[in-house]
Structure formats: C-alpha cells, structure tokens
Design a protein around this motif. Structure first.
Motif, short mmCIF file in Angstrom:
data_model
loop_
_atom_site.label_atom_id
_atom_site.label_comp_id
_atom_site.label_asym_id
_atom_site.label_seq_id
_atom_site.Cartn_x
_atom_site.Cartn_y
_atom_site.Cartn_z
N CYS A 1 -2.78 -7.65 4.79
CA CYS A 1 -2.13 -6.89 3.60
C CYS A 1 -1.59 -5.51 4.04
CB CYS A 1 -3.28 -6.87 2.46
SG CYS A 1 -2.42 -6.08 0.91
N ILE B 1 -0.92 -3.25 1.85
CA ILE B 1 -1.42 -2.24 1.11
C ILE B 1 -3.05 -1.93 1.26
CG2 ILE B 1 -2.09 -1.55 -1.54
CD1 ILE B 1 0.98 -2.10 -1.03
N CYS C 1 -3.32 -7.46 -4.64
CA CYS C 1 -2.29 -6.31 -4.61
C CYS C 1 -0.87 -6.81 -5.17
CB CYS C 1 -1.82 -5.92 -3.03
SG CYS C 1 -3.55 -5.06 -2.43
ZN LIG Z 1 -4.08 -6.37 -0.57
#
Ligand SMILES: [Zn+2]
Length: 249
Positions: free
Chosen positions: A152, A154, A177
C-alpha cells in the motif's frame, strides 16, 4: 545547422506542397519541423517525413519551426504501416509520446524506448495487448510516474488482499486507506503480479511470459486512465481506431 536522429510522430499538410511534422529527436526532444516541398512527387524528403519513420536529419532553426534540410532513412518501419493492427497500436504509441511531452525537452531514455518499441512492433503478429501494456508501464515509468505496487502506497501494508489502484496516489492502496482516494479501481493480487512482471521484463523478452487476456484488458484499462490522469488529458484519439478493429481494448 543541427544534426540529430528522430522519429516522425505526426504530419499535417501546410499550403500546397509542404508538411509540418512533429518529430521526436534524440538530442532536442519533440520539435515542430517544417518540410518544405515534401508533398512534391519528386521531393527528396518523401521517405524521411512519413509517420513512424526513423531518420537522421540535418535541420536549421527558424523563428517558429525547425526547417528540414536533409534526411537519411535509418529504418522506415514499413512493416508497421502494412498491417492494420500494427498500425493502430503504433499510432497509439506515437500519440502517447506526442501528447505527453513538452517541446524541446530532451529525454534520450524515452527516445530509445520509442525506437525499440517500433522495432519490436514491426515484427509482431499476435499478443499485441501484452506488448502494449508492457509499453504503457515502461513509458509512464520513464515519464517519472512508475506505479508503486509492492505494498500500500499510504501505509505500506502488504497483507491486505483487498486492494485498489489509485491514480492520485500513484499505486495500490489497501482497504484501510480507501478513503484517501474513493475513485480507486479494484485490483486483485494476480493482476498486480502480472503488472509487476510486465514492468520489469524487457520488451524483447515478453514471449516467455504467460499472461491471461482478461488480466491484460484490466491492466490496459487501469493504465489508460492512470496515463491520462498524469499527462492531464481527457482521451486518446488513436484508441477509437484500435477499438474499432479489435475486441481486446
Ligand atoms: Zn494502506
């Protein structure tokens, strides 16, 4: 006088017998070039002013244009124009380059990618979609937007099987997210895996990869939108031609 290699991206007629070309050059990036008299039947410039052709040019710079003095063909890539599928995919490649690059910005890596891609395309008879998705991935990476698909973007989570591809974040995001980009597109683990392989396999070694067509279609769909997002465009005209001759896109 300037000397450089270049590939013709597009042409438009100017007055009776001249052409204005967009040429992607190795040394100066994309430049507008006036080819005076290129439409005259006996013009020496006919071969070196055709879209797809790869040539060595001698130019001089005027106020609004570069002017074509002389050209020598390095490779005309005739095979691309002789086959409707090669032509349509090639036209898309030229449009991608033409629409995304400001004038006079040198990028030798991208030039070499274009040259190599046309060379490979001129010998392809099948699995066009695999080639074009691999091209899209390399092209957008060379522009500086390589998608981040290891975990991911983020939170770095890579244990979540529920992922989306986010244009604004430039990669995959996990379900924790999703709220950061509600417009993300679902992408499963197998699709991410194929994307990774296509990103890192050289264009001339794609034959060794097994890639299901439905996954390639999904990837093309994600990448088309990701590219348009990053180059700030709405659509590619060439894809209409492609869609009219193949069900793959
Ligand atoms: Zn994430």
């Amino acid at each position: 006088m300037l000397k450089t290699e270049g590939i013709v991206l597009s042409e438009i007629r100017f007055k009776e017998t001249s052409k204005i070309l967009n040429i992607y050059t190795k040394k100066y990036g994309k430049i507008p070039v006036m080819a005076r008299g290129a439409y005259k039947p006996k013009s020496k410039l006919i071969a070196t002013t055709q879209p797809f052709s790869y040539n060595e040019y001698i130019l001089h710079k005027g106020r609004n244009f570069y002017y074509l003095n002389q050209g020598v063909v390095i490779d005309p890539f005739y095979n691309i124009r002789e086959n409707i599928k090669r032509f349509a995919y090639g036209f898309y490649i030229l449009e991608l380059i033409e629409k995304s690059i400001p004038e006079e910005e040198e990028n030798e890596r991208l030039f070499l990618l274009l040259e190599k891609s046309l060379r490979i395309l001129s010998n392809i008879d099948e699995e066009f979609l695999k080639f074009i998705v691999a091209f899209e991935l390399k092209y957008i990476s060379f522009l500086g937007y390589r998608p981040y698909i290891d975990s991911c973007v983020i939170c770095n989570n890579n244990h979540n099987l529920n992922m989306k591809f986010s244009n604004s974040e430039g990669g995959i995001i996990c379900s924790n997210c999703f709220s950061i980009d509600p417009g993300g597109k679902s992408i499963d683990m197998l699709t991410i895996k194929v994307m990774k392989k296509l990103l890192f396999t050289p264009l001339d070694s794609l034959n060794s990869l097994e890639t299901p067509v439905n996954i390639l279609m999904k990837l093309h769909n994600i990448l088309e939108e990701y590219i348009l997002y990053n180059i700030d465009r709405k659509e590619f005209n060439s894809l209409n031609l492609l869609k009219s001759i193949t069900d793959d896109i």
